[in-house]
Design an enzyme around this catalytic site. Structure first.
Site, PDB file in Angstrom:
ATOM      1  N   ARG A 183       0.833  -1.208   0.000  1.00 29.51           N
ATOM      2  CA  ARG A 183       0.000   0.000   0.000  1.00 29.51           C
ATOM      3  C   ARG A 183       0.868   1.258   0.000  1.00 29.51           C
ATOM      4  NH1 ARG A 183      -4.596   0.137   4.534  1.00 29.51           N
ATOM      5  NH2 ARG A 183      -2.812   0.772   5.791  1.00 29.51           N
TER       6      ARG A 183
ATOM      7  N   LYS B 116      -2.909   6.326   1.113  1.00 26.43           N
ATOM      8  CA  LYS B 116      -2.771   6.808   2.491  1.00 26.43           C
ATOM      9  C   LYS B 116      -1.824   8.003   2.476  1.00 26.43           C
ATOM     10  CE  LYS B 116      -2.890   4.566   6.982  1.00 26.43           C
ATOM     11  NZ  LYS B 116      -4.335   4.603   7.244  1.00 26.43           N
TER      12      LYS B 116
ATOM     13  N   GLU C 208     -16.472   6.240   3.506  1.00 27.61           N
ATOM     14  CA  GLU C 208     -15.848   5.824   4.761  1.00 27.61           C
ATOM     15  C   GLU C 208     -15.797   7.017   5.700  1.00 27.61           C
ATOM     16  OE1 GLU C 208     -11.651   4.835   4.665  1.00 27.61           O
ATOM     17  OE2 GLU C 208     -11.395   5.855   2.777  1.00 27.61           O
TER      18      GLU C 208
HETATM   19  C1  LIG Z   1      -5.458   3.807   7.474  1.00 28.89           C
HETATM   20  C2  LIG Z   1      -6.845   4.052   7.027  1.00 28.89           C
HETATM   21  C3  LIG Z   1      -7.866   3.088   7.190  1.00 28.89           C
HETATM   22  C4  LIG Z   1      -7.659   1.792   7.946  1.00 28.89           C
HETATM   23  O1  LIG Z   1      -6.739   0.944   7.338  1.00 28.89           O
HETATM   24  P1  LIG Z   1      -6.072  -0.254   8.148  1.00 28.89           P
HETATM   25  O2  LIG Z   1      -5.080  -0.801   7.177  1.00 28.89           O
HETATM   26  O3  LIG Z   1      -7.126  -1.219   8.475  1.00 28.89           O
HETATM   27  O4  LIG Z   1      -5.461   0.335   9.374  1.00 28.89           O
HETATM   28  C5  LIG Z   1      -9.111   3.373   6.661  1.00 28.89           C
HETATM   29  N1  LIG Z   1      -9.369   4.537   6.024  1.00 28.89           N
HETATM   30  C6  LIG Z   1      -8.425   5.494   5.867  1.00 28.89           C
HETATM   31  C7  LIG Z   1      -8.778   6.751   5.173  1.00 28.89           C
HETATM   32  C8  LIG Z   1      -7.129   5.275   6.360  1.00 28.89           C
HETATM   33  O5  LIG Z   1      -6.200   6.223   6.205  1.00 28.89           O
END
Ligand SMILES: *Cc1c(COP(=O)(O)O)cnc(C)c1O
Length: 341
Positions: free
Chosen positions: A82, A184, A220
């Site tokens: 990622r 991210k 989300e």
């Molecule tokens: C980090 C993050 C998540 C959760 O991801 P995990 O890999 O499960 O910790 C969900 N949404 C956003 C916008 C994120 O930055």
């Protein structure tokens, strides 16, 4: 060596310095070998691309102790992939997967006394990140990068048992269609800060973002994916190109299907069907699953049937099962648990 004298159970989610951080630099087209450093400050040119054009992305994972006293991390290959996807999207040099995992192992080993004891609910949070470190004034990617990892101990997410939260539907958008919602990157968080501060002032724990183009579908929150449980016990999670692919969510989908025999569906979820679900939750590395008890839609509350007192039975079982796998009380699928010590 002995564990640091820290009140693990009462730690909060706040940064505190540890002994060592990891740093590697990309210059002239190659990554150097990387090293551990004791200095937690960074000196950069004021015109570094990260400051001017926000060329930076990050990851988040945890090191913790299992029931048999090992220190492990959970599915770091997915964090590596990622981060590399995020980097490519921002025209940055991707960190190779093996280099990423090796670096995480090195920095956790160097701070092993900060890994909380089994059963404390606390963890050593690991924050890998990468940024454009060379100066640019015209809009362009940097030509030098730093990949760093800091670690900091954090307390249990729920100190007094898992508690449902109250969230609101947000009128602002998190991510544009065909934009950067799937990576991210700090830039996705910068624009969410105002919305979350406002939500907290009004008494809501999180913002539910809808799809920016039509405001019809659930996306989300600022930092966690949604999980829905239908009245007949199916696990549903939203499908969208502008959602961050949560590793916790992807793991829970496998756990639901393979360990709990549930039906699992990833599809577009219309906001107007939210009222029909039996249980709703948020998932991410920090809390695994946070149940949602109520959703405020412009002054009107949608009450989730599982209520505000405790997590619903299906999400409760799912959460417990993943934590059992992570902490070594249930056998994990091949490759999910990577041992550090
Ligand atoms: C980090 C993050 C998540 C959760 O991801 P995990 O890999 O499960 O910790 C969900 N949404 C956003 C916008 C994120 O930055």
């Amino acid at each position: 060596m002995a564990k640091k004298n820290i009140d693990w159970a009462n730690l909060s989610f706040e940064y505190q310095p540890t002994d060592m951080s990891y740093v590697s630099q990309w210059k002239d087209g190659v990554w150097d070998d990387g090293q551990l450093v004791a200095d937690s400050n960074i000196t950069l040119n004021e015109c570094a691309c990260v400051f001017q054009y926000a060329q930076t992305c990050f990851e988040g994972l945890k090191a913790y102790e299992t029931v048999d006293g090992k220190v492990v991390i959970f599915r770091p290959d997915l964090n590596a992939q990622r981060l590399a996807d995020s980097a490519r999207t921002l025209e940055m040099a991707p960190v190779p997967e093996d280099k990423f995992i090796e670096a995480v192992k090195q920095v956790v080993k160097a701070n092993i006394d900060y890994v909380p004891p089994y059963g404390s609910g606390a963890a050593l949070y690991i924050r890998p990140f990468e940024f454009g470190s060379s100066a640019v004034i015209g809009v362009a990617p940097a030509d030098e990068y730093q990949f760093r990892i800091l670690v900091t101990p954090v307390g249990p997410y729920f100190k007094e048992g898992v508690k449902p939260i109250y969230i609101r539907v947000c009128d602002c958008d998190r991510a544009a269609p065909h934009g950067t919602g799937h990576i991210k990157a700090g830039l996705n968080y910068a624009m969410s800060l105002h919305n979350i501060v406002e939500a907290h002032k009004l008494g809501f724990a999180e913002n539910m973002y809808l799809d920016a183009a039509t405001r019809t579908y659930v996306e989300e929150t600022g930092g966690a994916n949604f999980l829905f449980v239908t009245k007949d016990g199916k696990l549903v999670t939203p499908e969208s190109d502008s959602i961050l692919p949560s590793i916790t969510r992807r793991s829970l989908m496998i756990v639901a299907e393979k360990y709990l025999g549930m039906e699992v569906e990833q599809r577009k979820v219309r906001f107007d069907e939210v009222k029909d679900f039996a249980e709703i939750g948020l998932c991410g590395t920090a809390a695994v699953i946070s149940p949602i008890g109520k959703i405020n839609d412009h002054g009107t509350d949608i009450e989730v049937p599982s209520g505000m007192d405790e997590i619903g039975p299906v999400l409760g079982k799912l959460r417990e099962t993943l934590i059992d796998i992570q902490e070594g009380r249930l056998e994990a699928p091949e490759g999910w648990i990577v041992e550090i010590k």
